[in-house]
Design a protein around this motif. Structure first.
Motif, PDB file in Angstrom:
ATOM      1  N   ARG A 204      10.609  -1.520   7.968  1.00  0.00           N
ATOM      2  CA  ARG A 204       9.260  -1.675   7.206  1.00  0.00           C
ATOM      3  C   ARG A 204       7.968  -1.935   8.305  1.00  0.00           C
ATOM      4  O   ARG A 204       7.010  -1.631   8.161  1.00  0.00           O
ATOM      5  CB  ARG A 204       9.318  -3.234   6.417  1.00  0.00           C
ATOM      6  N   TRP A 205       8.417  -2.110   9.299  1.00  0.00           N
ATOM      7  CA  TRP A 205       7.318  -2.339  10.445  1.00  0.00           C
ATOM      8  C   TRP A 205       6.984  -0.880  11.086  1.00  0.00           C
ATOM      9  O   TRP A 205       5.896  -0.754  11.668  1.00  0.00           O
ATOM     10  CB  TRP A 205       7.823  -3.076  11.675  1.00  0.00           C
TER      11      TRP A 205
ATOM     12  N   VAL B  57       5.487   4.540   0.640  1.00  0.00           N
ATOM     13  CA  VAL B  57       6.497   3.399   0.992  1.00  0.00           C
ATOM     14  C   VAL B  57       7.681   3.761   1.740  1.00  0.00           C
ATOM     15  O   VAL B  57       7.989   4.720   1.872  1.00  0.00           O
ATOM     16  CB  VAL B  57       6.839   2.722  -0.590  1.00  0.00           C
ATOM     17  N   VAL B  58       8.487   2.783   2.426  1.00  0.00           N
ATOM     18  CA  VAL B  58       9.407   3.314   3.562  1.00  0.00           C
ATOM     19  C   VAL B  58      10.436   3.986   2.579  1.00  0.00           C
ATOM     20  O   VAL B  58      10.872   4.749   3.306  1.00  0.00           O
ATOM     21  CB  VAL B  58       9.895   2.151   4.075  1.00  0.00           C
TER      22      VAL B  58
ATOM     23  N   ARG C 218       8.173  -9.273  14.873  1.00  0.00           N
ATOM     24  CA  ARG C 218       7.121  -8.283  15.005  1.00  0.00           C
ATOM     25  C   ARG C 218       5.922  -8.220  15.917  1.00  0.00           C
ATOM     26  O   ARG C 218       5.427  -7.251  16.304  1.00  0.00           O
ATOM     27  CB  ARG C 218       6.463  -8.349  13.495  1.00  0.00           C
TER      28      ARG C 218
ATOM     29  N   GLU D  61      15.572  -0.435   8.756  1.00  0.00           N
ATOM     30  CA  GLU D  61      15.483  -1.727   7.834  1.00  0.00           C
ATOM     31  C   GLU D  61      17.046  -2.227   8.165  1.00  0.00           C
ATOM     32  O   GLU D  61      17.957  -1.381   8.131  1.00  0.00           O
ATOM     33  CB  GLU D  61      15.324  -1.033   6.431  1.00  0.00           C
TER      34      GLU D  61
END
Lengths: 322, 976
Positions: B554-555, B570-571, B520, B484
């Motif tokens: 997040r990807w 969740v990350v 992305r 991130e």
């Protein structure tokens, strides 16, 4: 029902007003914040018009995580798509974002580079070198520096001062006088008289080897050193003013005046020490103002990088305090 | 005409092969053109076509990029119109001109290079926008930017052409292409590119859709360095499994710090790779050197900057590489700081001509060099036509930096030299006037961005950013830096063309959100480049450079969720997820994983206790001895070593003997190793006490010599005559001037005060000397600055009482004779007087000048035998009150001085050189403080020194075996 449910509901629903939320750790502030953002999104506000500032990168990542979960749950697909570009981050990253988005208005070039800590340290060292050269070549600053050096202040100390100012230059402006204080002066005339009077008292002593009498010889030597000494030299001499001692000298040798001599010796010592301290204080105040002003000027010059910044305004010299 | 959709990766290439096959139908030699987004995709496409689809490969296919196509169609036309390609330099020059004519809103920042760069970039971006004025409406900054864009266009379009011109012009010729053309994975086209494509008569499109693939392996390491090490290990593993190098890619989300790290670690592991370079011309010594040279006038040719530049850049002088070390020494010795100080070099050269011709020659050649440089730069001080500026810069370049034509130039240097030449040529063609500052800016703009390609496309492992690699096809893929804040890079709005304006350009200018979305898609496409089991993605847990913790991008969430089987993950809770591979710490990895570099192999061997070679064993042994509490060689015990014996060599000075007594280690470093701390003229802020003393000596020597020569030296009990003060002042001034010329007096304003104080001391010296000569029995000055044992002067000889003779040399400040013909030897002291009583005779050898000077004077001037001789330290400053410490050197004093000297000599002869702490406790490691203030113990200023403590040394057998030496170093009181 939780006791503060009303407050929680207000955070969620009172979207047209500014809300200040104060609550303890673990009480669910972030949760309420997420709810408010989701409510704003549901109300039709695009996510890139919302700013959420956190203390740390990690907190920002957490906030994003929770928003992702809640936006998914609420089916806000557009906001989810745009979440990556949303202004959710630390205060630094937000400030940087504002500056780069409105660079020209902030009088910054459109492409600014933020120096990493090492590069900014190197740049600060460079600035100090220039500042030191400037001080040493300034006819007003050099005598003050010479006074400082005579009082065992080293250039390293001045560098440390400048570095500390440079690190927090934004706090310097309001704390450092805008005008330079009058240049510090050291006047030792009165000390010379005091010493002369004290040396003259030796005539009251009958014994040549009396220890108070011998101390007056030291005072005489010390007094000689003050003769013709310039300010800086005098400041150096002040440090070696002979010490008083309450039991120095035989009472019987002094014709009943031993206490008077001891007191005069103590007064001389105290006055010389105070004079040195006062001068040093004045020197430091002057340097602090001079360096502080320069650091502030440098910082604003960095924004525009105009080649030359005029030296700070100088106060009209006032007559030295009596 | 056809339009086919496919997936990224091998599927896209299969589609390409089948499309080409179809288009060729039964004519294998029918020409088909394939338009590719990058050269790299072109290589991959050619390979895929050559490989075929089970049937033999395909020939007669023309693979090229859209730009290359446009060039082949239109460049000749544009050149025929007398136009040249628009370069960064000419565009930047034009931006400067536009701003100069009308700064407008940019007034406060018009001078900044960042403004020029940003406006040039905005201009290029706006070229693709059909109606920029409409989009800009209402936003002042953008309206101003568009105004400048229009102005730039008007100024440049008649003589130059850019990419947009090329594409538009090519569109008119597109009809000429009659073979089928396949647009392969061309995404994000701007209107001009799309229009050219649309104009091709027989076009076919292959586009890929984002299928959002996931990674099959997710690694995490402590920081980017370790992450890249792990990536290199993955590459080595793949190579070992016979995956060809060109079927492997290592990609990163953000070039900083990953590009450099990946290049570095692959190079160390000797793995062939290719990709976008990380070094621009400015990173090459020639490019950097050229720019640094142009900055020299900014700070008045500061010595440190000039010499640092000479050492760093391949600077040439008189056809040879400039002697940077010799020049540095000469300029330092001559006291050059900057500007007019450079003239000091010639005076220094004259002074040194006889004693040190090499140093004189170096000083002279440096003076010539800097003079030439300053003259050339002086010509650039005023604005003049760009052609002249470029010619002056070209002349500077050729005189100082341009490599000789003999060949043997490295490809890097060759490229840099050619690029600098080309940049100067471009600058010469600019219209209008320029100056040094703008020249520097233009060069920086041009040379900072021209990154070189590393390796040959398609040969070895592909290294690049995610965007570089996403349309490729490989068997193994490692994406590093998926954290991130790193992937995606933090989006920032463009200050000149912000999102609110971009939103009205119908997708021509991507908004930040669109840019992140493209990133992305690139990330997904990059993942798709490898088969499912060949995708590894890694992220760092922290960042040692910036500090702080990091979480996965997040990807990566879909990959993390699929690996852990937890759909709610969740990350920020990544640490709870199963299925991730944790890379151990660096040392753990060295021990556990396969070392990719020889260095790590050696480290592993060393860690497991197998000395890989004798060097390691020797080092280990040395380290143990260095840490030993014994009196070892590292602590200064050179017993048995072949050392110079002071009684056999050249005469030695009393101060050298004193130095040994103060600290034998410092004596060893200074007198035997002859190592001295480097003193920079830049650091001379104030006159040193040593120089202050020398000035005083010179002035007094001048006075006494003149007075005796002219016959007005005072008789016993007579005062100095009235004229003495004038003479003394004159001699002082001469000494001051010389010191000033040599850069020894420090900053002028401080020197004003210091020189006045020195003169005041000298003035008082005259009356004090009258008083002193009378007090000490009617002295007559006999000698001032009397030397012995030096050049051509006989040495004094001291009988050490054991058959050895010690030859001495030195300079006595002053010798007087009293009315009875007895000598008085005086050493002037300008420093502070040390208070307190001495515990040992002659302060344990730290104070030997007086007895040894007395001996020398007695021998030379025939002092009556048996008569005691007087010697004095005279503190000739008002600060010390002209205090006079007179001692009588009688037989007993002589004997004790001889004993002390003998012990010192024995210490030197027997190799006793331990580091001795000072009495106030400032020394190496130890009880009171760890501050090291002496360069002999702390030459690099890092403050680490490992010695046994002074107390431990006192018990050393080697020292106890030399009782006199031991007694000198460890007096009874100190030990008690």
């Amino acid at each position: 029902m939780i006791v503060d449910e009303d407050a929680r509901r207000r955070i969620r629903t009172d979207l047209d007003n500014t809300v200040f939320v104060e609550a303890g750790a673990g009480s669910g502030k972030t949760r309420s914040l997420v709810e408010r953002i989701v409510a704003l999104v549901a109300d039709g506000i695009a996510i890139h018009y919302i700013v959420a500032v956190t203390f740390t990168e990690k907190a920002a990542a957490e906030l994003r995580d929770r928003l992702r979960v809640e936006l998914t749950r609420g089916g806000h697909d557009k906001a989810l798509d745009d979440l990556d570009g949303a202004a959710i981050g630390t205060l630094h990253s937000f400030a940087r974002r504002i500056l780069s988005e409105h660079a020209v208005e902030a009088e910054l070039p459109p492409l600014v580079e933020v120096l990493d800590p090492v590069a900014s340290r190197v740049a600060a060292d460079r600035r100090y070198d220039e500042l030191q050269t400037e001080l040493l070549d300034d006819a007003d600053a050099a005598p003050v520096l010479r006074l400082a050096l005579a009082a065992d202040v080293r250039l390293d100390h001045i560098r440390a001062l400048a570095t500390a100012f440079d690190e927090d230059w934004d706090l310097v402006d309001e704390r450092v006088p805008a005008v330079l204080p009058p240049r510090p002066h050291l006047d030792v005339e009165r000390l010379r008289w005091q010493a002369d009077d004290l040396v003259a008292m030796a005539k009251h002593c009958r014994a040549g080897d009396d220890r108070l009498r011998l101390r007056l010889d030291d005072v005489r030597d010390w007094r000689t050193k003050l003769e013709g000494a310039d300010e800086a030299e005098a400041l150096g001499v002040l440090a070696s003013v002979p010490r008083p001692h309450s039991r120095l000298g035989q009472k019987g040798n002094w014709n009943g005046r031993v206490d008077e001599v001891r007191a005069a010796l103590a007064a001389l010592h105290a006055d010389a020490t105070t004079a040195a301290a006062t001068a040093l204080d004045g020197v430091m105040r002057w340097l602090v103002a001079r360096i502080g002003r320069r650091i502030v000027a440098d910082a604003s010059a960095r924004a525009r990088r105009s080649p030359a910044v005029p030296p700070p305004a100088r106060a009209r010299p006032r007559p030295a305090a009596a | 005409m056809s339009d086919r959709m496919t997936e990224f990766g091998s599927a896209a290439y299969s589609t390409l092969v089948s499309t080409v096959r179809q288009l060729k139908a039964d004519d294998a030699l029918r020409l088909v053109a394939v338009l590719v987004p990058t050269e790299h995709v072109g290589v991959a496409a050619r390979r895929a076509l050559a490989h075929g689809d089970g049937r033999p490969g395909i020939a007669a296919v023309h693979v090229l990029t859209l730009r290359r196509l446009a060039e082949s169609l239109a460049a000749a036309d544009l050149v025929a119109q007398g136009r040249r390609p628009l370069t960064t330099t000419s565009l930047a020059g034009a931006v400067r001109d536009v701003l100069r004519d009308h700064e407008g809103l940019f007034e406060p920042v018009a001078e900044q290079i960042g403004t020029v760069r940003a406006l040039a970039e905005a201009h290029r971006a706006l070229r693709a926008v059909p109606a920029p004025e409409e989009a800009a409406a209402g936003v002042t900054v953008v309206e101003e930017t568009v105004r400048i864009h229009r102005d730039l266009l008007a100024r440049t379009e008649a003589t130059t052409y850019d990419e947009a011109d090329l594409l538009r012009s090519a569109r008119d010729h597109a009809k000429k292409i009659d073979e089928p053309v396949i647009a392969f994975l061309l995404h994000d086209l701007d209107p001009d590119e799309q229009a050219l494509l649309d104009a091709l008569p027989d076009r076919h499109t292959i586009r890929a859709i984002d299928t959002a693939p996931t990674a099959t392996r997710v690694l995490h390491a402590s920081d980017p360095d370790d992450e890249v090490r792990a990536a290199v290990r993955e590459v080595m593993g793949a190579l070992r499994q016979d995956v060809p190098g060109h079927r492997i890619a290592v990609l990163y989300g953000s070039a900083d710090p990953y590009a450099r790290l990946v290049h570095e670690h692959l190079r160390r592991a000797a793995i062939t790779y290719f990709g976008r370079g990380i070094r621009s011309t400015l990173d090459n010594p020639l490019g950097r050197g050229f720019l640094r040279m142009l900055e020299l006038p900014d700070h008045g040719f500061r010595r440190d900057e000039v010499l640092a530049w000479v050492a760093d850049a391949p600077v040439r002088h008189q056809g040879r590489r400039a002697p940077s070390s010799r020049w540095e020494r000469a300029s330092r010795a001559a006291g050059v700081v900057k500007d007019e100080h450079w003239d000091r070099l010639r005076a220094y050269a004259d002074q040194r001509a006889e004693r040190n011709p090499a140093a004189a020659e170096a000083a002279r050649s440096l003076a010539d060099f800097v003079d030439d440089l300053r003259t050339r730069f002086a010509a650039l001080e005023t604005a003049m036509p760009w052609a002249d500026v470029a010619a002056a810069a070209q002349a500077l370049w050729e005189a100082v930096l341009a490599p000789a034509d003999e060949g043997g130039l490295s490809p890097d240097d060759d490229r840099a030299a050619r690029r600098i030449g080309a940049a100067l040529e471009g600058i010469a063609r600019l219209p209008g006037d320029g100056d040094l500052r703008s020249l520097r800016e233009l060069l920086e703009l041009q040379l900072a961005d021209d990154l070189d390609r590393v390796g040959t496309i398609g040969v070895g492992v592909h290294v690049g950013s995610v965007a570089d690699g996403y349309r490729a096809v490989v068997d193994r893929l490692v994406i590093v830096g998926a954290a991130e804040g790193v992937l995606p890079t933090r989006p920032a709005d463009d200050p000149l063309l912000p999102d609110r304006v971009r939103a009205h350009t119908e997708g021509v200018l991507a908004t930040t959100i669109e840019r992140v979305a493209r990133q992305r898609r690139d990330f997904h496409a990059a993942l798709a480049a490898a088969p499912r089991d060949g995708r590894t993605v890694s992220f760092p847990r922290g960042d040692f450079r910036g500090g702080g913790e990091r979480v996965p991008s997040r990807w990566l969430l879909p990959s993390l969720r699929s690996l852990s089987g937890d759909d709610e993950l969740v990350v920020t809770d990544w640490a709870d997820a199963s299925g991730l591979v944790e890379m151990p710490s660096y040392s753990g990895a060295v021990l556990a994983a396969e070392p990719p570099t020889p260095q790590e192999w050696r480290q592993r061997a060393a860690a497991t206790g197998q000395p890989s070679d004798t060097l390691a064993a020797t080092l280990r042994d040395r380290r143990a001895r260095r840490r030993s509490p014994e009196f070892t060689a590292f602590a200064g015990n050179l017993r048995g070593a072949n050392l110079p014996d002071p009684t056999e060599g050249a005469p030695i000075s009393p101060s050298a003997l004193e130095q040994w007594a103060r600290c034998p280690w410092a004596y060893f470093v200074g007198h035997l190793l002859r190592a001295e701390p480097v003193e920079h003229p830049e650091d001379v802020v104030r006159v040193s006490s040593l120089v202050r003393g020398n000035l005083m000596h010179h002035a007094l020597e001048g006075l006494v010599t003149q007075a005796r020569a002219e016959g007005w030296a005072p008789e016993p009990h007579q005062p100095w005559p009235a004229r003495s003060w004038d003479a003394l002042q004159r001699h002082a001034q001469e000494a001051f001037d010389e010191a000033k010329a040599r850069g020894l007096t420090g900053r002028p304003l401080l020197w004003e005060g210091d020189s006045a104080a020195l003169l005041a001391d000298l003035r008082q010296w005259l009356t004090r000397d009258d008083e002193r000569r009378a007090r000490l029995g009617g002295l007559t000055p006999l000698e001032e600055e009397w030397s012995f044992g030096g050049r051509g002067r006989p040495a004094a000889s001291l009988d050490l009482g054991d058959g050895r003779q010690l030859h001495l040399r030195g300079t006595v400040d002053r010798i007087d004779v009293d009315a009875d013909g007895r000598l008085l030897v005086t050493d002037y002291k300008t420093g502070k007087r040390k208070a307190g009583k001495e515990e040992q005779a002659w302060d344990g050898g730290r104070r030997l000048q007086l007895p040894l000077y007395a001996l020398a004077a007695a021998t030379h001037f025939g002092h009556p035998d048996g008569e005691p001789l007087r010697a004095a330290y005279w503190y000739t400053s008002r600060r010390e009150g002209f205090r006079d410490d007179v001692e009588t050197i009688d037989d007993a004093a002589r004997a004790s001085a001889t004993d002390t000297v003998r012990a010192v000599v024995d210490g030197i002869v027997h190799g006793v050189f331990p580091a001795r702490p000072t009495s106030d406790g400032t020394y190496y490691q130890g009880k009171t403080t760890s501050r090291i203030s002496c360069p002999a113990c702390d030459p690099d200023g890092l403050g680490e020194l490992i010695h046994p403590s002074w107390e431990q040394l006192a018990e050393s057998d080697d020292l106890l075996a030399l009782p006199d030496v031991h007694a000198l170093l460890f007096p009874a009181e100190e030990r008690a």
